[in-house]
Write an enzyme that holds these catalytic residues in place. Structure first.
Site, PDB file in Angstrom:
ATOM      1  N   ASP A   1      -0.263   5.072   1.174  1.00 51.47           N
ATOM      2  CA  ASP A   1      -0.523   5.981   2.287  1.00 51.47           C
ATOM      3  C   ASP A   1      -0.438   5.278   3.633  1.00 51.47           C
ATOM      4  O   ASP A   1      -1.074   4.235   3.841  1.00 51.47           O
ATOM      5  CB  ASP A   1      -1.918   6.604   2.149  1.00 51.47           C
ATOM      6  CG  ASP A   1      -2.010   7.563   0.979  1.00 51.47           C
ATOM      7  OD1 ASP A   1      -1.058   8.345   0.784  1.00 51.47           O
ATOM      8  OD2 ASP A   1      -3.030   7.534   0.260  1.00 51.47           O
TER       9      ASP A   1
ATOM     10  N   ASP B   1       0.865  -1.172   0.000  1.00 47.24           N
ATOM     11  CA  ASP B   1       0.000   0.000   0.000  1.00 47.24           C
ATOM     12  C   ASP B   1       0.914   1.238   0.000  1.00 47.24           C
ATOM     13  O   ASP B   1       2.128   1.117   0.217  1.00 47.24           O
ATOM     14  CB  ASP B   1      -0.889  -0.039   1.246  1.00 47.24           C
ATOM     15  CG  ASP B   1      -1.665   1.235   1.455  1.00 47.24           C
ATOM     16  OD1 ASP B   1      -2.320   1.695   0.509  1.00 47.24           O
ATOM     17  OD2 ASP B   1      -1.609   1.784   2.571  1.00 47.24           O
TER      18      ASP B   1
END
Length: 274
Positions: free
Chosen positions: A40, A38
């Protein structure tokens, strides 16, 4: 199953170009593992959509704009935020500068160096994010790690002739857990299936490094030899803990919470040595 549904040819074409634009255009079939990240609050230690508000007048958004947010439709909300910023005179350079200054999560650059040293034979590295191409590319290039990633799956974002950053949804799907514009489980399952077919054999293990609730969904698709790396005490970790307690055996992957990227390195070193 394709993650590009009918009727989205233009978006499909853009995304395909973006996904295939990696420096590593041809992927060695010899890599033993695939690792998904991922962006963020996983690669970077903030949420890029929140950080971009720093470009707004007074570094805040007006109440009328914030009130337009609807659960599950964050992508649409961010389209309005970016339009507002453009109206306020915020430029491409302004946005890039903010993205480039976001700090990496603890130990993440050390983890990337580890993967870079091992990627020739061991790791195929893929990024799956609900941010957007401009935010992610800006940060990765500034950090000098863009070439590590074989593929990037995220919402397309390009500047129009008026200098406005135009954001689009990545795809549509039928998953009830995920926001309307992206189900990461669909992305992960489709990509692994396609790569397995291209390689002619499966990966020895699949790894997923994340933090948020939308990282829980793809982790559900992992098998008992695979490893989920949830950021400790973040939503992904809490959801995995809850499903272990409520439905033992439902979540199949080995779970290794992390505080620093070095925690991920510790487990990967053991698995690579096997």
């Amino acid at each position: 199953m394709s993650c590009f549904p009918p009727g989205e040819e233009e978006q499909h074409r853009f995304r395909h170009t973006d996904i295939m634009a990696s420096h590593s255009a041809s992927i060695s079939p010899d890599k033993r593992f695939i690792i998904f990240f991922d962006f963020d609050e996983t690669i970077v230690d903030e949420t890029s959509d929140d950080m971009v508000v720093q470009a707004a007048p007074g570094q805040y958004l007006p109440g009328w704009l914030k009130d337009t947010y609807q659960p599950g439709r964050y992508n649409e909300y961010m389209q309005r935020v970016l339009a507002y910023l453009a109206e306020q005179g915020v430029t491409e350079s302004d946005l890039r500068s903010i993205m480039e200054k976001i700090p990496a999560s603890p130990g993440m650059l050390t983890l990337f160096q580890f993967l870079r040293n091992r990627s020739a034979h061991d790791f195929e590295v893929v990024l799956v994010s609900d941010a957007n191409t401009f935010f992610i590319e800006s940060w990765l290039r500034r950090a000098g790690v863009r070439q590590l990633f074989h593929r990037i799956f995220t919402n397309p974002a390009t500047f129009n002739k008026n200098g406005r950053l135009v954001l689009r949804p990545f795809h549509s799907h039928e998953c009830q857990r995920c926001p309307d514009n992206m189900c990461k489980q669909v992305v992960v399952r489709d990509y692994v299936a396609r790569r397995t077919q291209e390689r002619g054999r499966p990966y020895q293990r699949i790894f997923y490094v994340g933090d948020g609730a939308n990282d829980f969904c793809p982790a559900l698709s992992l098998g008992p030899r695979d490893v989920a790396f949830p950021r400790r005490d973040f939503p992904m970790h809490r959801l995995i803990t809850e499903i272990h307690e409520a439905m033992p055996g439902e979540f199949k992957a080995v779970t290794v919470p992390w505080v620093s990227g070095e925690d991920v390195i510790t487990r990967l070193r053991k698995l690579v040595a096997e």
